[in-house]
Design a protein around this motif. Structure first.
Motif, PDB file in Angstrom:
ATOM      1  N   LEU A   1       0.857  -1.192   0.000  1.00 19.21           N
ATOM      2  CA  LEU A   1       0.000   0.000   0.000  1.00 19.21           C
ATOM      3  C   LEU A   1       0.889   1.235   0.000  1.00 19.21           C
ATOM      4  CD1 LEU A   1      -2.307  -1.354   2.799  1.00 19.21           C
ATOM      5  CD2 LEU A   1      -3.121  -0.822   0.521  1.00 19.21           C
ATOM      6  N   LEU A   2       0.652   2.121  -0.943  1.00 19.34           N
ATOM      7  CA  LEU A   2       1.494   3.310  -1.061  1.00 19.34           C
ATOM      8  C   LEU A   2       0.614   4.550  -1.151  1.00 19.34           C
ATOM      9  CD1 LEU A   2       3.372   1.653  -3.986  1.00 19.34           C
ATOM     10  CD2 LEU A   2       4.502   2.097  -1.839  1.00 19.34           C
ATOM     11  N   ASP A   3       0.878   5.515  -0.301  1.00 14.56           N
ATOM     12  CA  ASP A   3       0.086   6.736  -0.318  1.00 14.56           C
ATOM     13  C   ASP A   3       0.928   7.859  -0.920  1.00 14.56           C
ATOM     14  OD1 ASP A   3      -1.932   8.387   2.269  1.00 14.56           O
ATOM     15  OD2 ASP A   3      -1.845   8.590   0.097  1.00 14.56           O
ATOM     16  N   GLU A   4       0.543   8.284  -2.115  1.00 18.89           N
ATOM     17  CA  GLU A   4       1.251   9.349  -2.832  1.00 18.89           C
ATOM     18  C   GLU A   4       2.767   9.103  -2.894  1.00 18.89           C
ATOM     19  OE1 GLU A   4      -0.002  11.923  -4.431  1.00 18.89           O
ATOM     20  OE2 GLU A   4      -2.040  12.094  -3.683  1.00 18.89           O
ATOM     21  N   PRO A   5       3.185   7.943  -3.376  1.00 17.37           N
ATOM     22  CA  PRO A   5       4.617   7.622  -3.332  1.00 17.37           C
ATOM     23  C   PRO A   5       5.481   8.507  -4.217  1.00 17.37           C
ATOM     24  CG  PRO A   5       3.434   5.993  -4.645  1.00 17.37           C
ATOM     25  CD  PRO A   5       2.397   6.873  -4.011  1.00 17.37           C
ATOM     26  N   THR A   6       4.924   8.990  -5.340  1.00 19.39           N
ATOM     27  CA  THR A   6       5.783   9.719  -6.273  1.00 19.39           C
ATOM     28  C   THR A   6       5.641  11.236  -6.173  1.00 19.39           C
ATOM     29  OG1 THR A   6       4.092   9.492  -7.989  1.00 19.39           O
ATOM     30  CG2 THR A   6       5.849   7.849  -7.968  1.00 19.39           C
ATOM     31  N   SER A   7       4.856  11.713  -5.231  1.00 22.50           N
ATOM     32  CA  SER A   7       4.696  13.167  -5.090  1.00 22.50           C
ATOM     33  C   SER A   7       5.959  13.798  -4.550  1.00 22.50           C
ATOM     34  CB  SER A   7       3.544  13.492  -4.144  1.00 22.50           C
ATOM     35  OG  SER A   7       2.388  12.830  -4.558  1.00 22.50           O
ATOM     36  N   GLY A   8       6.373  14.886  -5.146  1.00 21.63           N
ATOM     37  CA  GLY A   8       7.520  15.635  -4.645  1.00 21.63           C
ATOM     38  C   GLY A   8       8.838  14.914  -4.793  1.00 21.63           C
ATOM     39  N   VAL A   9       8.882  14.018  -5.782  1.00 22.01           N
ATOM     40  CA  VAL A   9      10.070  13.176  -5.929  1.00 22.01           C
ATOM     41  C   VAL A   9      10.638  13.384  -7.333  1.00 22.01           C
ATOM     42  CG1 VAL A   9      10.416  10.723  -6.446  1.00 22.01           C
ATOM     43  CG2 VAL A   9       9.610  11.392  -4.206  1.00 22.01           C
ATOM     44  N   ASP A  10      11.950  13.378  -7.483  1.00 22.29           N
ATOM     45  CA  ASP A  10      12.514  13.679  -8.806  1.00 22.29           C
ATOM     46  C   ASP A  10      12.210  12.569  -9.819  1.00 22.29           C
ATOM     47  OD1 ASP A  10      15.585  12.732  -7.440  1.00 22.29           O
ATOM     48  OD2 ASP A  10      14.838  11.797  -9.272  1.00 22.29           O
ATOM     49  N   PRO A  11      12.281  12.890 -11.136  1.00 20.77           N
ATOM     50  CA  PRO A  11      11.870  11.935 -12.172  1.00 20.77           C
ATOM     51  C   PRO A  11      12.616  10.612 -12.131  1.00 20.77           C
ATOM     52  CG  PRO A  11      12.177  14.100 -13.143  1.00 20.77           C
ATOM     53  CD  PRO A  11      12.650  14.192 -11.732  1.00 20.77           C
ATOM     54  N   VAL A  12      13.882  10.651 -11.714  1.00 22.00           N
ATOM     55  CA  VAL A  12      14.656   9.412 -11.689  1.00 22.00           C
ATOM     56  C   VAL A  12      14.105   8.484 -10.601  1.00 22.00           C
ATOM     57  CG1 VAL A  12      16.925   8.408 -11.303  1.00 22.00           C
ATOM     58  CG2 VAL A  12      16.722  10.542 -12.560  1.00 22.00           C
ATOM     59  N   ILE A  13      13.889   9.032  -9.433  1.00 21.16           N
ATOM     60  CA  ILE A  13      13.374   8.223  -8.330  1.00 21.16           C
ATOM     61  C   ILE A  13      11.921   7.814  -8.591  1.00 21.16           C
ATOM     62  CG2 ILE A  13      12.853   8.209  -5.852  1.00 21.16           C
ATOM     63  CD1 ILE A  13      15.360   9.786  -5.372  1.00 21.16           C
ATOM     64  N   ARG A  14      11.179   8.720  -9.222  1.00 25.83           N
ATOM     65  CA  ARG A  14       9.798   8.386  -9.575  1.00 25.83           C
ATOM     66  C   ARG A  14       9.774   7.132 -10.427  1.00 25.83           C
ATOM     67  NH1 ARG A  14       6.898  12.413 -13.157  1.00 25.83           N
ATOM     68  NH2 ARG A  14       5.314  10.939 -13.786  1.00 25.83           N
ATOM     69  N   ARG A  15      10.667   7.072 -11.378  1.00 24.58           N
ATOM     70  CA  ARG A  15      10.787   5.936 -12.268  1.00 24.58           C
ATOM     71  C   ARG A  15      11.156   4.677 -11.485  1.00 24.58           C
ATOM     72  NH1 ARG A  15      11.083   4.527 -17.982  1.00 24.58           N
ATOM     73  NH2 ARG A  15      12.073   2.475 -17.866  1.00 24.58           N
ATOM     74  N   GLU A  16      12.090   4.812 -10.544  1.00 25.55           N
ATOM     75  CA  GLU A  16      12.490   3.654  -9.728  1.00 25.55           C
ATOM     76  C   GLU A  16      11.302   3.115  -8.942  1.00 25.55           C
ATOM     77  OE1 GLU A  16      16.295   5.837  -8.148  1.00 25.55           O
ATOM     78  OE2 GLU A  16      16.462   3.732  -7.599  1.00 25.55           O
ATOM     79  N   LEU A  17      10.488   4.027  -8.415  1.00 32.77           N
ATOM     80  CA  LEU A  17       9.332   3.611  -7.622  1.00 32.77           C
ATOM     81  C   LEU A  17       8.314   2.877  -8.495  1.00 32.77           C
ATOM     82  CD1 LEU A  17       8.913   6.842  -5.484  1.00 32.77           C
ATOM     83  CD2 LEU A  17       9.825   4.655  -4.727  1.00 32.77           C
ATOM     84  N   LEU A  18       8.056   3.409  -9.689  1.00 31.28           N
ATOM     85  CA  LEU A  18       7.116   2.752 -10.585  1.00 31.28           C
ATOM     86  C   LEU A  18       7.632   1.379 -10.994  1.00 31.28           C
ATOM     87  CD1 LEU A  18       5.966   5.696 -12.902  1.00 31.28           C
ATOM     88  CD2 LEU A  18       4.719   4.664 -11.015  1.00 31.28           C
ATOM     89  N   GLU A  19       8.949   1.262 -11.144  1.00 31.73           N
ATOM     90  CA  GLU A  19       9.539  -0.040 -11.481  1.00 31.73           C
ATOM     91  C   GLU A  19       9.309  -1.051 -10.371  1.00 31.73           C
ATOM     92  OE1 GLU A  19      13.195   1.333 -14.443  1.00 31.73           O
ATOM     93  OE2 GLU A  19      13.644   0.681 -12.397  1.00 31.73           O
ATOM     94  N   GLU A  20       9.404  -0.608  -9.132  1.00 28.87           N
ATOM     95  CA  GLU A  20       9.173  -1.530  -8.014  1.00 28.87           C
ATOM     96  C   GLU A  20       7.726  -1.974  -7.969  1.00 28.87           C
ATOM     97  OE1 GLU A  20      12.878  -1.897  -7.381  1.00 28.87           O
ATOM     98  OE2 GLU A  20      11.409  -3.087  -6.277  1.00 28.87           O
ATOM     99  N   ILE A  21       6.817  -1.036  -8.280  1.00 30.27           N
ATOM    100  CA  ILE A  21       5.393  -1.390  -8.314  1.00 30.27           C
ATOM    101  C   ILE A  21       5.162  -2.444  -9.396  1.00 30.27           C
ATOM    102  CG2 ILE A  21       3.066  -0.554  -8.859  1.00 30.27           C
ATOM    103  CD1 ILE A  21       3.793   2.090  -7.525  1.00 30.27           C
ATOM    104  N   ALA A  22       5.706  -2.196 -10.572  1.00 34.78           N
ATOM    105  CA  ALA A  22       5.528  -3.140 -11.678  1.00 34.78           C
ATOM    106  C   ALA A  22       6.178  -4.487 -11.356  1.00 34.78           C
ATOM    107  CB  ALA A  22       6.131  -2.556 -12.961  1.00 34.78           C
ATOM    108  N   ASP A  23       7.315  -4.434 -10.674  1.00 37.90           N
ATOM    109  CA  ASP A  23       8.047  -5.643 -10.325  1.00 37.90           C
ATOM    110  C   ASP A  23       7.271  -6.509  -9.336  1.00 37.90           C
ATOM    111  OD1 ASP A  23      11.071  -6.786  -9.294  1.00 37.90           O
ATOM    112  OD2 ASP A  23      10.758  -6.084 -11.351  1.00 37.90           O
ATOM    113  N   MET A  24       6.602  -5.837  -8.405  1.00 43.55           N
ATOM    114  CA  MET A  24       5.838  -6.511  -7.354  1.00 43.55           C
ATOM    115  C   MET A  24       4.793  -7.442  -7.978  1.00 43.55           C
ATOM    116  SD  MET A  24       5.204  -6.335  -3.907  1.00 43.55           S
ATOM    117  CE  MET A  24       3.843  -6.810  -2.858  1.00 43.55           C
ATOM    118  N   ILE A  25       4.208  -6.976  -9.064  1.00 45.18           N
ATOM    119  CA  ILE A  25       3.091  -7.670  -9.687  1.00 45.18           C
ATOM    120  C   ILE A  25       3.514  -8.826 -10.596  1.00 45.18           C
ATOM    121  CG2 ILE A  25       1.191  -7.240 -11.337  1.00 45.18           C
ATOM    122  CD1 ILE A  25       0.709  -6.516  -8.500  1.00 45.18           C
ATOM    123  N   LYS A  26       4.799  -9.002 -10.786  1.00 43.50           N
ATOM    124  CA  LYS A  26       5.218 -10.153 -11.588  1.00 43.50           C
ATOM    125  C   LYS A  26       4.718 -11.436 -10.932  1.00 43.50           C
ATOM    126  CE  LYS A  26       9.658  -8.921 -12.791  1.00 43.50           C
ATOM    127  NZ  LYS A  26      10.896  -8.846 -13.560  1.00 43.50           N
TER     128      LYS A  26
END
Lengths: 129, 292
Positions: free
Chosen positions: B153-178
């Protein structure tokens, strides 16, 4: 399989996947019988959702380009020459339809459009046979 | 094993002037749910109810097939949570923080936590107060993932975060669902992120779920249609949520687009019509009553 998704492209993401896979299969870049990634693996690779890749595979399957065998995976179909031709034409058909609709909207007449088409085919060196 | 990642039934919660009312919201395992809505719409409240950080006035909450609050401690060990502004003991180090949290989880995998530290470029010797916002979120994510949760469960994980880290976070979300036994629920006002990785989208507005659907189907239905109005003066507004006309041109928003809808539109006598899918941000604006 190298697929590139573009968020700034107005086409839906699943459509971009469909278009790119179709283009590669028709161009022979992906051989019949090649196994494609699972929808989950593809979603993770492309950083998109399972729903999106599932939709893309459904459309590709409906178009006869790929086939999923439960428990075994998704594979590129063997295409007969006639179905290959049909699919290639279908792709061009979408583009031509857009042009014809634009012409209709702008009130361009048939002879003008045909002339434009002839000129372009000449410029692109399309085969006459 | 329950098929459902979570089920909310008849849930109601009054918080001051704000009232959350969710009749029916659930999702299968194996998917990502994106919660979208304005600030204060109820996204965080919904997530907190799933965690039992907020106890509803009414209704049933089930997570991973277990019941909240009865099975709370069992559930908590199987879920990972990243709050909107993760808080830590600021003067302590990353390593100390990991040591602290690890003790709460029998399933904690220390090697896995080290793997995430390396992957996220987190220096274990750094003090939390030295970390940027993005690094704090990554630390929180490390803590959430290292006990191998089934639900994230993530509440506003990518808010206020730079594009590189935002991308890393989205990758972890996508990875979780494998792993199709896993599920992710994340809330975001950055609709682009939800559009990209979410399988299902719930649009929350003023404490209620206004839309809940498979993302592609949702985006199929909501369209902007432009064209020329019928020459016979026929009224096309019943087909639209909102419609603007100027001269003989129209631009309208529908949330019911389908091939049949398009046939009905054509029958009215419009000409030169074009259909464009709306983005999630525009859908949100339209639902909020804004002109788009």
């Amino acid at each position: 399989m190298l697929i590139v998704l573009d968020n700034s492209n107005p086409a839906p993401l699943y459509q971009q996947i469909v278009d790119q896979v179709r283009a590669k299969v028709l161009a022979g870049e992906i051989q019949p019988g090649t196994q494609l990634p699972s929808i989950r693996q593809l979603a993770a690779d492309l950083l998109t959702s399972v729903i999106t890749t599932k939709r893309a595979y459904q459309e590709l399957e409906a178009a006869g380009l790929i086939q999923t065998r439960p428990g075994r995976g998704t594979y590129v179909c063997e295409l007969t020459e006639s179905s290959r031709q049909r699919l290639k034409l279908a792709e061009v058909e979408d583009h031509i339809r857009e042009a014809v609709q634009a012409a209709a909207r702008l009130g361009i007449r048939r002879p003008q459009l045909v002339e434009l088409l002839e000129r372009m085919m000449e410029a692109e060196g399309l085969d006459d046979e | 094993m329950s098929e459902k990642a979570f089920v909310l039934t008849g849930v109601e919660k009054q918080l001051g002037d704000f009232r959350l009312k969710i009749d029916d919201l659930s999702m299968d395992r194996g998917f990502v749910l994106g919660l979208v809505g304005r600030n204060g719409a109820g996204k965080t409240t919904t997530i907190r109810i799933l965690l039992n950080l907020i106890y509803p006035d009414r209704g049933r909450v089930s997570v991973l097939g277990l019941s909240m609050p009865r099975d709370e401690s069992t559930i908590k060990r199987r879920i990972g949570y990243v709050s909107e502004n993760p808080s830590f003991y600021e003067d302590m180090t990353v390593a100390w923080t990991i040591g602290l949290v690890s003790r709460y989880y029998p399933a904690w995998d220390q090697e896995l936590s080290q793997h995430y530290l390396r992957k996220f470029d987190l220096d274990p010797r750094k003090r939390v107060k030295q970390l940027s916002k993005g690094m704090r979120v990554k630390l929180a994510l490390t803590l959430a993932l290292s006990h191998r949760p089934e639900l994230l469960l993530l509440d506003e994980p990518t808010s206020g975060v730079d594009p590189v880290i935002r991308r890393e976070l989205l990758e972890e979300i996508a990875d979780m669902i494998k792993d199709e036994r896993h599920a992710v629920v994340f809330s975001s006002h950055i609709t682009q992120d939800v559009e990209q990785v979410a399988d299902y989208v719930a649009i929350i507005d003023d404490g209620r779920v206004r839309e809940y659907a498979d993302k592609e189907r949702l985006l199929d239905r909501w369209c902007r249609v432009t064209g020329r109005t019928p020459a016979n003066g026929r009224d096309i507004s019943p087909l639209f949520r909102s419609l603007r006309t100027q001269g003989d041109s129209f631009s309208g928003i529908t949330d019911r687009y389908s091939p049949e809808w398009e046939r009905r539109l054509e029958e009215t006598g419009v000409s030169g019509h074009r259909v464009h899918r709306l983005g999630l941000d525009e859908i949100l604006l339209s639902l909020s009553g804004k002109e788009i």
